[in-house]
Design a protein around this motif. Sequence first.
Motif, short mmCIF file in Angstrom:
data_model
loop_
_atom_site.label_atom_id
_atom_site.label_comp_id
_atom_site.label_asym_id
_atom_site.label_seq_id
_atom_site.Cartn_x
_atom_site.Cartn_y
_atom_site.Cartn_z
N VAL A 104 -71.48 55.41 73.49
CA VAL A 104 -71.42 56.81 73.06
C VAL A 104 -71.55 56.84 71.54
CG1 VAL A 104 -69.90 58.83 72.94
CG2 VAL A 104 -69.98 57.45 75.02
N ALA A 105 -72.21 57.86 71.04
CA ALA A 105 -72.46 57.93 69.58
C ALA A 105 -71.17 57.86 68.78
CB ALA A 105 -73.22 59.21 69.26
N PHE A 106 -71.23 57.20 67.65
CA PHE A 106 -70.07 57.10 66.75
C PHE A 106 -70.57 57.06 65.31
CE2 PHE A 106 -70.99 52.72 65.74
CZ PHE A 106 -71.49 52.18 66.90
N THR A 107 -69.62 57.17 64.40
CA THR A 107 -69.92 57.03 62.97
C THR A 107 -69.50 55.65 62.51
OG1 THR A 107 -69.49 59.38 62.67
CG2 THR A 107 -69.53 58.01 60.67
N TYR A 108 -70.40 55.00 61.83
CA TYR A 108 -70.15 53.62 61.38
C TYR A 108 -69.72 53.63 59.92
CZ TYR A 108 -71.44 48.88 59.81
OH TYR A 108 -71.46 47.63 59.26
N LYS A 109 -68.62 52.95 59.68
CA LYS A 109 -68.16 52.80 58.29
C LYS A 109 -68.00 51.32 58.02
CE LYS A 109 -66.78 57.28 57.64
NZ LYS A 109 -67.69 58.13 56.87
N ARG A 110 -68.47 50.89 56.87
CA ARG A 110 -68.27 49.48 56.53
C ARG A 110 -67.20 49.38 55.46
NH1 ARG A 110 -72.92 44.98 55.12
NH2 ARG A 110 -73.70 45.55 57.18
N ALA A 111 -66.15 48.60 55.74
CA ALA A 111 -65.07 48.45 54.76
C ALA A 111 -65.41 47.32 53.81
CB ALA A 111 -63.77 48.14 55.49
N GLY A 112 -65.24 47.58 52.49
CA GLY A 112 -65.53 46.56 51.48
C GLY A 112 -64.32 45.73 51.12
N SER A 113 -63.13 46.19 51.53
CA SER A 113 -61.90 45.48 51.21
C SER A 113 -60.85 45.84 52.25
CB SER A 113 -61.40 45.89 49.82
OG SER A 113 -61.03 47.26 49.86
N GLY A 163 -67.59 42.58 56.53
CA GLY A 163 -67.84 42.30 55.12
C GLY A 163 -66.66 41.65 54.42
N LEU A 164 -65.51 41.59 55.08
CA LEU A 164 -64.30 41.06 54.43
C LEU A 164 -64.29 39.54 54.51
CD1 LEU A 164 -61.65 43.63 55.74
CD2 LEU A 164 -63.20 43.80 53.80
N ARG A 165 -65.20 38.92 53.79
CA ARG A 165 -65.37 37.47 53.88
C ARG A 165 -64.12 36.72 53.45
NH1 ARG A 165 -67.51 36.88 57.52
NH2 ARG A 165 -67.93 34.69 57.14
N ASP A 166 -63.32 37.36 52.59
CA ASP A 166 -62.12 36.64 52.14
C ASP A 166 -61.02 36.64 53.19
OD1 ASP A 166 -60.77 39.24 49.94
OD2 ASP A 166 -61.91 39.32 51.81
#
Lengths: 273, 770, 156
Positions: free
Chosen positions: A4-13, A56-59
């Motif tokens: 189902v459709a959603f909004t994608y957010k990418r966290a940087g921290s 994205g939270l590689r740490d």
Amino acid sequence: MIPVAFTYKRAGSVSEALELAAEHGDDAKFLAGGHSLLPLMKLRLAAPEVIIDLSGLRDLSYVTDQGSYVAIGALTRHHDVEHSDLLRREVPLLAHTAGQVGDPQIRHRGTIGGSIAHADPASDLPATLLTLDATLVAQGSDGTREIPVGEFFQGLFETSLEPDELLTEIRVPKPASAGAWSFQKFTQRAIDWAIVGCAVQDSRVGLVNMGGTPLRAATVEAALSDGAAPADAAAHAAEGTSAADDIRATRAYREHLARVLVSRALTEARSRV
Amino acid sequence: MSILGTRVIRTEDPRLLTAGGVYCDDLRSPELDRAARVTFVRSPVAHARITGIDTSAAVSEPGVVAVLTVQDMTDLAPPPPDDGSGGGGGEAPMPLGGPWAEPLLAVDTVRFVGEPVAVVITDGRYQGEDAADLVSVDYDLLPAVVGPEAALTGESLLFPAAGSNVPVTKQASADDTPFDACEVVVEQAIVNQRLACMPLEGRATAAAFENGKLTVWHSSQNAQLCRMILCGVLGLPPEQIRVIVPDVGGGFGAKVGIDRDAIIVAWAARKTGRALRWTETRSENLVGMTQGRAQLHHIKIGGNRDGKIGAYRIDVIQDSGAYSRMGGFLPMLTCLMAPGVYDIPEVQAGYRAVVTNATPISAYRGAGRPEAAATVERAVDLFAAEIGMDPAEVRRRNFIAPDQFPFQTKTGALYDSGRYADALDKVLAGAGYEELRKEQERRRASGDVRQLGIGISTYVEITAADGAAGETAKLEVSDDGTATVFTGSSPHGQGHYTAWAMLVQEELGIPMDKVTVVHGDTDLVPVGVGTYASRSLQLGGSAVYKAAVEVKDEARRQAADMLEAAEADVVLETATGQWQVRGDPDAALSWGQVAGHASGGSLIADVSFTADLPTFPFGAHISVVEVDTETGKVTLLRHVTVDDAGPVLNPVLAEGQRHGGIAQGAAQALLEEVLYDADGNPLTSTLADYAAITAAELPSYELLVSETPTTVNPLGVKGIGEAGTIGATPAIQNAVIDAVAHLGVRHIDMPTTPQRVWTAINEAQKASNQ
Amino acid sequence: MKVDLTVNGKDVTADVEDRMLLVHFLRDEANLTATNVGCDTTSCGACTVLLDGESVKSCTVLAAQASGHEVTTLEGLARDGEMHPVQRAFHNEHGLQCGFCTPGMVMAIVSLLKENPHPTEDQVRQGLEGNLCRCTGYHNIVRAALAAADEEKVTA
């Protein structure tokens, strides 16, 4: 097939991830490796309105030696847990079990944090961490807290994490006798979820898929500490469990398998030392 | 040097390995550029009356082109007059009509979970599921008929107008006298479980209707049959329909012709005037594509303690699923092949086909013959166990002998050729049977937790059962020296492009890299039968051969004319592909020159080849398994086979077919099963639940060579495609039971899951403790 | 939303729905149709590609997650018209029949050999537990993997 459709957010921290979680509350789910959540969404069994991508939270991906314990970042992939020299040396049970999750492609994406936050009692890692008496570290709007693994798994797909909390680290105490381990995963096919599984570290025994949460085989452990031989202690393996009936196995068969696997696991663990 | 019989890697591969195949969903063409997407609304319940369909919410969604139901199907051709028998007394491989008829979109009743109820057409791929979720259907539940035994009670009827759930019956004789004369009689109920065909590419169709012409791209095993079916349903003449079969990602019998859902797509393209594309999901595939096997057997086998079998009876109940798409065809084949490789004086075989609230059943690799083989091989092992004789020895004492061929069986089959004892001896030697039995004995004596099981099967099967329908080939040699083969066969992994090019090179000396093969487009190959029933080499290959011979004859005439020589003095040097007068190589002509000389500038032969008779490949398999007696888990250690289908054109291709068949046979014996709950809801409708076999469960196979020709066709070949499946299943099932026979286990139904094996061990131990 | 990937060495940018799966991005936006969809439960592996050099099931990765990363599909394996050793091995060993599972199989094996250049037969079979094939019975696929490993050993 299609979520189902959603909004994608990418966290940087981590703090950004927590802000997004606080902002969207129940409408949002964290996405780590995506190999527990996306399959559910593709079958439309889950339909969050907002996805907060943590990749994205590689740490948060690390395996480090903290003296008495090994610290594992929640976003460490199964592949990296499996191939960690530190874990192979200090907690081989965990390194081995991470290599049992799914298949190679899944292990390149799935994370240890994602897997245990999903809390499927049929998964291999929750029972393994339960056996290893791990501590989970969670960060939320109120700060950081430590959760003993025995308090973490609350029910089927339910943990004690608050909706606005993010699992950041798994702390695994180094076992006194690292080599005294065994993981018995009983399946029909290599790719399958465990019909029943058993993790052993020294005299600690964990069960996969014998109830709504991963379980410690408490009666078995008590018998062992009373001096019972492995085969005799294993006879108690099904006590305190509530195994399911499904297309793979009946409850009675699962209880039988639990006894067999615990016996084999204890024998194997002892044979390594 | 003959190329036939040599290992030739495939000409198909470079394209597939670098660019990938072009399967239906991969098609990119002007006609399909702005195609809309089709998503089905399917019944979530097994048996119910439809009391209302509300499409209003879906229709008003952005991107929704149309939502169609049966109300919109006003432009279909009237169904042909029907006597309800489906033709041939109900045994033709065709759907039954009359009260049993299957509609396109459901009319007022749904009869299986997955049955199509409405069709949603959207501009984009992703909107389809969203819009389908908005279609609201009201169902009044009816009692579900789950399993063939429930069908026989007649308590709930799928088709009240029919009066029963049993569309076709051919009862076996119930005469017990032959059994009374036997010293030993064993009876057993045997399940041959329902399986999903599960090609990696599911069903996929695209369709465009423009200027009165309908073009349909369909993942199919025969374009020409698709066209025939569409003509009948849509009321269009053949010239107005073109069917194109793109690359096909596996068929296994489930993609023969064009099925219900795909016909709906073709109809909808005409109805809406929009080009349409449909690609089913795997979840749809596991409930919507036809499934296989699903037979229940009751057998009785009688014989004497000297090992001679005197009588064999099999009663088959065929679960047809909700709609009888093949009448009695499958169980008819099971009964035909019931006695297998054995010369049994009295054989009684009969069947009932029933309908149940489940996915319809159709052909699946072997189509009726794996069922026959699995059961007679179980029966022979049961008999062997009863008289305490080695199962290999019992088989030997009952084989049809080499000098008895051609052999007319009691069930009406005429076996052409076979060397059954040789096949058995070969696998026994290849497997090291004596050593295996010794190892088994060692483990039994020491009470090993892991016991060894050795299972044997000896089988025969019928290929090109519809040989009279034949196959077509048009061969054209052009003035540039290249050749094109237009074949009626329809390869979907079998390697026909390589095989037919080998035949042309062999016969005409035109090198393979100058031979192009074309198939699957009704504009280019208007007449053809298709690839199924292991028919293509013996019929399609023979047609290519026949066309090559005709081209050669015509070429000789042309060359004689050009060389001003008598035809009898003109020879073709196949090594160089040159025509010359015998003994005069200097005045040689190339194929291009000869073709250029012919009228029209090319040499053409357009033939069809029919066979009067089917052929009967045979073989023997030995399977070695290890059973963990504490858990019931089975590990397949080794699998050794003889699969004799006559001379092997290309060992690479033949081995590939055998490998694939063995894996599917192992899958049936060990793992796979379609399951329903008591309400008819499918329990194995995703690949997470349906236990499809993987590389991790299988060993490498040991294939032995055996080639016994037939006289039925000029190539001397039989069909290899299904043989592996037929031989493997019983060998593995027998091996599992053999592993725990010393614990008192006589029979374990397939799939021999750990739970089933453990339960059998437990029950045998309980019985022996009493 | 806008996603921006490097696919087979080339930049591909498109404005897509947030929920777009990587496999559909590759097939429908980048027009690379070799990668196939065979299931909807992350079971069959037909959609396997390399993401930053490692095998993943592209049906269970969002295009958005792959944005900013590198993807390699079957179409990107050959170098200067010359087949990759795994492709060559599949050809020589008859490791494909209908070809539908093949792109995913090949990519899975490329990744497997990168991590374990000298696998045993058992390791190959276990490594392919997430890749289904219905045609070949796996026998020749395993031979192809081992043959490719041998070839790379010789040329390494």
